[in-house]
Design a protein around this motif. Structure first.
Motif, PDB file in Angstrom:
ATOM      1  N   MET A   1     -40.045 -98.747  52.778  1.00 23.70           N
ATOM      2  CA  MET A   1     -39.328 -97.989  51.751  1.00 23.70           C
ATOM      3  C   MET A   1     -40.273 -96.965  51.146  1.00 23.70           C
ATOM      4  N   GLY A   2     -39.812 -95.742  50.982  1.00 25.51           N
ATOM      5  CA  GLY A   2     -40.665 -94.676  50.488  1.00 25.51           C
ATOM      6  C   GLY A   2     -40.555 -94.430  48.998  1.00 25.51           C
ATOM      7  N   ILE A   3     -39.367 -94.043  48.539  1.00 21.32           N
ATOM      8  CA  ILE A   3     -39.169 -93.703  47.128  1.00 21.32           C
ATOM      9  C   ILE A   3     -38.918 -94.985  46.347  1.00 21.32           C
ATOM     10  N   ARG A   4     -39.665 -95.164  45.248  1.00 21.74           N
ATOM     11  CA  ARG A   4     -39.498 -96.348  44.398  1.00 21.74           C
ATOM     12  C   ARG A   4     -38.643 -96.056  43.174  1.00 21.74           C
ATOM     13  N   PHE A   5     -38.757 -94.815  42.646  1.00 20.21           N
ATOM     14  CA  PHE A   5     -37.933 -94.432  41.501  1.00 20.21           C
ATOM     15  C   PHE A   5     -37.907 -92.923  41.355  1.00 20.21           C
ATOM     16  N   GLY A  71     -41.637 -91.575  41.995  1.00 22.29           N
ATOM     17  CA  GLY A  71     -42.660 -92.557  42.319  1.00 22.29           C
ATOM     18  C   GLY A  71     -42.465 -93.040  43.746  1.00 22.29           C
ATOM     19  N   VAL A  72     -43.527 -92.962  44.543  1.00 17.13           N
ATOM     20  CA  VAL A  72     -43.440 -93.319  45.958  1.00 17.13           C
ATOM     21  C   VAL A  72     -44.575 -94.264  46.337  1.00 17.13           C
ATOM     22  N   ASP A  73     -44.474 -94.803  47.552  1.00 19.28           N
ATOM     23  CA  ASP A  73     -45.569 -95.593  48.110  1.00 19.28           C
ATOM     24  C   ASP A  73     -46.773 -94.686  48.333  1.00 19.28           C
ATOM     25  N   ASN A  74     -47.955 -95.285  48.421  1.00 19.50           N
ATOM     26  CA  ASN A  74     -49.178 -94.498  48.593  1.00 19.50           C
ATOM     27  C   ASN A  74     -49.270 -93.780  49.935  1.00 19.50           C
ATOM     28  N   CYS A 123     -34.746 -94.325  50.657  1.00 21.48           N
ATOM     29  CA  CYS A 123     -34.928 -93.440  51.816  1.00 21.48           C
ATOM     30  C   CYS A 123     -34.022 -92.221  51.671  1.00 21.48           C
ATOM     31  N   ILE A 124     -34.562 -91.058  51.965  1.00 13.97           N
ATOM     32  CA  ILE A 124     -33.770 -89.826  51.911  1.00 13.97           C
ATOM     33  C   ILE A 124     -32.831 -89.836  53.115  1.00 13.97           C
TER      34      ILE A 124
END
Length: 143
Positions: A1-5, A71-74, A123-124
């Motif tokens: 998962m990429g986008i957290r918020f 906010g995304v994963d590193n 996810c987009i």
């Protein structure tokens, strides 16, 4: 998962829209938003739009009186997220006609709907403005 918020915040630091793609308690969300907003709003325009905070990478951009924070994963691509923010703003501009803070406040459900058409479970999934706005236009015609 990429986008957290995804957060939309005004210049005073008041959250106008918040969408989370992972579970956080209300207290955790409030604390996280406060820390991130203070950190991002304190930065100058000459500083880059990427900030690392806790286990997130925060990518933000200011449009008029609104800050769009994601906010995304590193391991997520920062430039792709900046492009996503720009697409989100362009899509809202197309729907609202030059989107502003009041559009978000008075049409929060439509702003959430646009975001939900673009992102699913972090996810987009859609990048076409026409495909994003068609369901909203159909709902408006029906009502």
């Amino acid at each position: 998962m990429g986008i957290r918020f995804v957060l939309m915040v005004n210049k005073q630091g008041q959250t106008r829209l918040a969408q989370y793609y992972e579970y956080l308690t209300l207290e955790e969300r409030r604390a996280l938003e406060g820390e991130i907003v203070r950190k991002c709003l304190a930065r100058t325009e000459q500083q880059c739009s990427f900030v690392e905070h806790r286990n997130y990478k925060i990518i933000y951009r200011r449009y008029a009186s609104l800050f769009f924070l994601v906010g995304v994963d590193n391991d997520e691509n920062e430039l792709a997220i900046l492009e996503f923010i720009h697409l989100l703003v362009e899509t809202m501009d197309k729907h609202f006609g030059n989107v502003c803070e009041l559009d978000i406040m008075f049409h929060l459900e439509k702003a959430h709907f646009i975001l939900e058409e673009m992102v699913m479970n972090g996810c987009i999934i859609e990048t076409s403005k026409n495909n994003i706005l068609t369901p909203i236009q159909l709902m408006e015609k029906a009502s």
